[in-house]
Design a protein around this motif. Structure first.
Motif, PDB file in Angstrom:
ATOM      1  N   MET A 103      -3.299   6.533  -3.235  1.00 30.54           N
ATOM      2  CA  MET A 103      -3.286   5.248  -2.538  1.00 30.54           C
ATOM      3  C   MET A 103      -2.106   5.125  -1.584  1.00 30.54           C
ATOM      4  O   MET A 103      -2.257   4.664  -0.451  1.00 30.54           O
ATOM      5  CB  MET A 103      -3.276   4.102  -3.558  1.00 30.54           C
ATOM      6  N   ASP A 104      -0.899   5.562  -2.033  1.00 25.18           N
ATOM      7  CA  ASP A 104       0.277   5.326  -1.187  1.00 25.18           C
ATOM      8  C   ASP A 104       0.384   6.317  -0.019  1.00 25.18           C
ATOM      9  O   ASP A 104       1.166   6.090   0.905  1.00 25.18           O
ATOM     10  CB  ASP A 104       1.563   5.288  -2.018  1.00 25.18           C
TER      11      ASP A 104
ATOM     12  N   SER B 199      -7.896  -6.561  -2.235  1.00 27.27           N
ATOM     13  CA  SER B 199      -7.378  -5.191  -2.077  1.00 27.27           C
ATOM     14  C   SER B 199      -6.354  -4.815  -3.147  1.00 27.27           C
ATOM     15  O   SER B 199      -5.766  -3.744  -3.093  1.00 27.27           O
ATOM     16  CB  SER B 199      -6.758  -5.025  -0.681  1.00 27.27           C
TER      17      SER B 199
ATOM     18  N   ARG C  74      -8.098   2.262   1.562  1.00 28.94           N
ATOM     19  CA  ARG C  74      -6.812   1.734   1.103  1.00 28.94           C
ATOM     20  C   ARG C  74      -6.676   0.235   1.305  1.00 28.94           C
ATOM     21  O   ARG C  74      -5.707  -0.371   0.871  1.00 28.94           O
ATOM     22  CB  ARG C  74      -5.665   2.455   1.819  1.00 28.94           C
ATOM     23  N   ILE C  75      -7.630  -0.374   1.999  1.00 27.43           N
ATOM     24  CA  ILE C  75      -7.557  -1.819   2.214  1.00 27.43           C
ATOM     25  C   ILE C  75      -8.987  -2.316   2.425  1.00 27.43           C
ATOM     26  O   ILE C  75      -9.814  -1.586   2.973  1.00 27.43           O
ATOM     27  CB  ILE C  75      -6.676  -2.165   3.446  1.00 27.43           C
ATOM     28  N   ALA C  76      -9.258  -3.528   1.980  1.00 24.27           N
ATOM     29  CA  ALA C  76     -10.544  -4.135   2.296  1.00 24.27           C
ATOM     30  C   ALA C  76     -10.518  -4.602   3.745  1.00 24.27           C
ATOM     31  O   ALA C  76      -9.495  -5.061   4.235  1.00 24.27           O
ATOM     32  CB  ALA C  76     -10.813  -5.317   1.370  1.00 24.27           C
TER      33      ALA C  76
ATOM     34  N   PHE D 241      -6.401   3.539   8.851  1.00 18.98           N
ATOM     35  CA  PHE D 241      -6.878   2.234   8.397  1.00 18.98           C
ATOM     36  C   PHE D 241      -7.971   1.731   9.330  1.00 18.98           C
ATOM     37  O   PHE D 241      -7.838   1.815  10.551  1.00 18.98           O
ATOM     38  CB  PHE D 241      -5.711   1.228   8.330  1.00 18.98           C
TER      39      PHE D 241
ATOM     40  N   THR E  10       0.841  -1.204   0.000  1.00 17.99           N
ATOM     41  CA  THR E  10       0.000   0.000   0.000  1.00 17.99           C
ATOM     42  C   THR E  10       0.874   1.251   0.000  1.00 17.99           C
ATOM     43  O   THR E  10       0.599   2.223  -0.711  1.00 17.99           O
ATOM     44  CB  THR E  10      -0.914   0.018   1.245  1.00 17.99           C
TER      45      THR E  10
ATOM     46  N   THR F  89     -13.902  -1.498   0.713  1.00 23.94           N
ATOM     47  CA  THR F  89     -13.024  -2.194  -0.223  1.00 23.94           C
ATOM     48  C   THR F  89     -12.365  -1.195  -1.162  1.00 23.94           C
ATOM     49  O   THR F  89     -12.923  -0.127  -1.430  1.00 23.94           O
ATOM     50  CB  THR F  89     -13.820  -3.227  -1.041  1.00 23.94           C
ATOM     51  N   THR F  90     -11.210  -1.568  -1.656  1.00 23.14           N
ATOM     52  CA  THR F  90     -10.557  -0.788  -2.712  1.00 23.14           C
ATOM     53  C   THR F  90     -11.075  -1.217  -4.081  1.00 23.14           C
ATOM     54  O   THR F  90     -10.766  -0.589  -5.079  1.00 23.14           O
ATOM     55  CB  THR F  90      -9.036  -1.047  -2.702  1.00 23.14           C
TER      56      THR F  90
END
Lengths: 320, 283
Positions: free
Chosen positions: B56-57, A105, B114-116, B65, A76, B105-106
């Protein structure tokens, strides 16, 4: 195009050594590559990378679920993480982490898995995963690669860094013949034709490529001409190469160190069934667990010996 | 200086959004979402240095998160209200062809996610990975992660709990929503969490506590937590909240963990929550 008898043995090393060498080289070429391991550094041959890039390596301990999550986080943030542990602990143990934190993801994680299949040998069935190809090919978005020798594993380890997306890279424990030239480029998703032939197509992956070479050489003596495709990428499958070969030979044998259910053979049978129904025989483990023993003895016992490839070829030709 | 009154207004509007979203979807998780409305507001409207244009990064940004993905209503409302996407999209919560999936979810490309998450226990590991990447890039921003308390029953949490102090991940703040409730009942009846402060401390974390439904306390505690970063230790804030906070008949019970109010209940709930910033339009 070479003939089966033109394939030269260049030496003998384990595919996991190819991973170690590839990891070091890709670490040198790409500063975004980082590595993680769950207490199996020596087994995964990660020492050289760690010695040269100690700040780009994370020892996670015996905690594979956490390792997969951390890898998803590193990806990420922009890194290219390579996780290293046994195939069993890289897949079955952490399937939900792979599914949610990595596959769903869309994380650029390279799941690198050693000691796959029966050739793990003496440690026995707890560690000999024979279901991992099936598990991994079912996860949407995952690329699944099972290289066949040291050189191909090294090349694949390097190539996957340039591919954006999650990859499952499967390799093994024992010393194994090297027969892929060192400079052979690794192209994800492209089958490698190792020998031209006319009577039967053998599609083999991983350690079973060598078994198939040995089988093809013996079959040649009987006047049976084998076309041998090295299917190093199980997903995405090179449909075009397989269909073109079967159109010529009229039948196919698949060979893998994995359960017949859910592996490479299943993917190919599905392809042929929907595009060009032709006889197919599967060489693989038949819905059972492995056991302790010497790698080649185990291959023979569980239907993955050279003799088994030969008898599958005879059988499939008889069904043409 | 934080404008506590303004933050409270925002949190109240977010609570209205939660009730309306869950009611219109006839499903979802209002209890934990209501309990966490204050911490989400504090993070996105005061604490985080973040950019709603979304990369995203997240390089050069504080990053949040969500591990307990079922509180998606509060996450979505907060993201929309802080500029990640139009508040009108909140009306599509849990609908087919939408980006506001039941659990975040992404996969649908929703900015801010940024993460599921949804399958519990995974977010802390992910946040640790992101924190490590920040360290490698020389990025001095902070990574925040929220987990539930029932979620601490997952083994992966304790794998991560062991890893972070060992690797001196000291750019990370874990917030545990300690509301004492989970689907089948109070934590203490399902599987006791035991002495949580002592457990996290024993694992090597800097442990703090706060009242997660007191805006002043949240701002002060998280600010203090940030000042403790960079000392070789990850930080865990155990945040006491009341599940269902803000709607009297939903408070102090697990009954509204994953149940949507009907139209009549929704009307009563909304009568207790002032419309401060304007409701998102009905579809």
């Amino acid at each position: 195009m070479q003939h089966i008898n033109d394939i030269e043995v260049l030496g003998k090393k384990a595919t996991r050594d190819g991973f170690g060498a590839g990891l070091l080289e890709v670490g040198r070429n790409n500063s975004e590559v980082v590595a993680l391991c769950a207490d199996l550094i020596g087994s995964l041959k990660m020492n050289a990378f760690i010695d040269e890039f100690p700040d780009r390596f994370y020892q996670v301990g015996i905690a594979e679920a956490n390792m997969m999550g951390i890898a998803a986080g590193l990806a990420t943030g922009g890194k290219i993480p390579y996780t290293g542990t046994f195939a069993n602990f890289s897949t079955g143990r952490v399937y939900d982490q792979l599914r949610q934190s990595i596959a769903y993801s869309h994380k650029n994680v390279k799941v690198c898995a050693s000691h796959a299949g029966l050739t793990l040998g003496e440690d026995g069935a707890t560690h000999q995963i024979l279901e991992d190809i099936g598990l991994m090919k079912m996860l949407p978005g995952f690329t699944v690669i099972n290289p066949c020798d040291y050189n191909q594993t090294k090349a694949a380890t390097i190539a996957i860094a340039d591919y954006q997306g999650p990859v499952y890279l499967r390799f093994g424990r024992p010393g194994w013949p090297i027969f892929i030239p060192e400079n052979q480029p690794f192209v994800i998703g492209k089958a490698l034709k190792l020998a031209e032939g006319t009577d039967v197509t053998i599609c083999a992956t991983g350690h079973m490529v060598w078994q198939s070479i040995e089988a093809a050489k013996q079959l040649e003596l009987e006047g049976i001409s084998v076309e041998l495709l090295n299917i190093h990428t199980i997903k995405p499958l090179d449909n075009e190469a397989i269909l073109a070969s079967v159109a010529k030979t009229g039948c196919l044998v698949s060979a893998e160190e994995h359960q017949k259910l859910g592996g490479l053979g299943g993917s190919i049978a599905s392809l042929l069934g929907s595009h060009d129904p032709k006889p197919i025989e599967l060489v693989g483990v038949n819905d059972t667990f492995g056991e302790s023993g010497k790698p080649t003895d185990l291959l023979d016992k569980f239907g993955l010996g050279v003799k088994d490839v030969i008898s599958a070829v005879r059988q499939v030709i008889s069904r043409k | 200086m934080a404008d506590i009154a303004e933050l409270k207004k925002t949190a109240t509007q977010i609570r209205r959004d939660i009730i309306r979203m869950v009611n219109s979807a006839s499903s979802g998780h209002p209890g934990g979402s209501l309990g966490c409305a204050d911490i989400f507001t504090a993070l996105y409207f005061e604490i985080l240095d973040h950019d709603p244009s979304f990369n995203m990064d997240g390089k050069g940004e504080d990053m949040f998160f969500l591990s307990n993905g079922h509180v998606s209503p509060v996450f979505y409302s907060t993201l929309a209200r802080s500029g990640y996407f139009d508040i009108a999209e909140l009306a599509t919560f849990r609908e087919i062809n939408g980006r506001l999936q039941g659990h975040p979810t992404t996969h649908e490309g929703l900015p801010g996610v940024r993460i599921a998450s949804g399958s519990l226990g995974q977010g802390l590991s992910v946040a640790i990975g992101v924190a490590l990447s920040k360290r490698l890039y020389g990025d001095d921003k902070t990574v925040f992660v929220l987990t539930g308390d029932g979620e601490l029953q997952e083994g992966q949490i304790w794998e991560a709990a062991m890893f972070a102090p060992h690797h001196k991940v000291d750019n990370l703040i874990l917030i545990v929503d300690w509301n004492g409730q989970q689907i089948d009942g109070p934590n203490d009846e399902v599987i006791s969490l035991g002495d949580l402060p002592a457990k996290w401390k024993a694992f090597g974390w800097e442990v703090m506590q706060m009242d997660g439904n007191n805006m002043q306390d949240i701002i002060e505690t998280v600010t203090q937590a940030k000042s403790k970063l960079g000392n070789n230790k990850p930080i865990c804030i155990l945040m006491k909240t009341v599940m269902g906070q803000g709607v009297d008949f939903m408070m102090h019970t697990h009954a509204w963990h994953g149940k949507a109010p009907n139209d009549e209940q929704t009307e009563i709930a909304l009568s207790q929550l002032e419309e401060t910033l304007g409701d998102y339009p009905n579809p």
